[in-house]
Design an enzyme around this catalytic site. Structure first.
Site, PDB file in Angstrom:
ATOM      1  N   CYS A   6       0.830  -1.206   0.000  1.00  0.00           N
ATOM      2  CA  CYS A   6       0.000   0.000   0.000  1.00  0.00           C
ATOM      3  C   CYS A   6       0.870   1.263   0.000  1.00  0.00           C
ATOM      4  CB  CYS A   6      -0.945   0.001   1.193  1.00  0.00           C
ATOM      5  SG  CYS A   6      -0.138   0.300   2.765  1.00  0.00           S
TER       6      CYS A   6
ATOM      7  N   CYS B 195       0.861   3.807   2.019  1.00  0.00           N
ATOM      8  CA  CYS B 195       1.403   4.244   3.305  1.00  0.00           C
ATOM      9  C   CYS B 195       2.594   3.392   3.737  1.00  0.00           C
ATOM     10  CB  CYS B 195       0.331   4.314   4.390  1.00  0.00           C
ATOM     11  SG  CYS B 195      -0.457   2.772   4.830  1.00  0.00           S
TER      12      CYS B 195
END
Length: 142
Positions: free
Chosen positions: A52, A54
């Site tokens: 992802c 993040c």
């Protein structure tokens, strides 16, 4: 233009693996490797890696820059959520009281969970904020 999604994702995963290993973390890909490392005496920081945004923009940079500190865990290890599923499940079995979360960081001492930085403490935060949380945990537990 036709992009092969599997080739694209394999490249993304490869880059994410290489980035965290280059930062000094040992990749654990089997439940047996996880058990061997996390059952040892001393402190271990476990980075739950993922693909992802993040993870790439916050967690992996924080994992790297948190090591510029005077107190460090004895071991730095990583498992890859969604890729090395059995190894990730085994690591998470040590995180008693915490829901599965990726990316995340768990700090263990003598095989026991001491603290965790979960996804909600990473996503939407500045990498430096995560570095500070990690280093505070190092000061307290290492």
């Amino acid at each position: 233009m036709n992009i092969d999604f599997n080739l694209f994702m394999n490249d993304v995963v490869r880059q994410a693996r290489e980035e965290i290993v280059a930062a000094g973390y040992e990749e654990l890909t089997t439940p047996e490797a996880v058990e061997e490392k996390l059952s040892q005496k001393g402190t271990a920081l476990v980075m739950i890696n993922s693909v992802c945004g993040c993870a790439g923009g916050i967690a992996r940079p924080a994992a790297k820059f948190s090591l510029q500190h005077s107190q460090l865990p004895n071991q730095l290890v990583t498992v890859f959520a969604g890729q090395d599923k059995a190894a990730t499940e085994k690591a998470r079995s040590y995180f008693t009281g915490y829901a599965p979360s990726s990316p995340s960081f768990a700090l263990l001492k003598d095989g026991q969970i001491q603290t965790m930085i979960e996804r909600h403490e990473i996503e939407g935060h500045d990498p430096q904020q995560v570095v500070e949380k990690l280093q505070q945990a190092f000061d307290k537990y290492c």
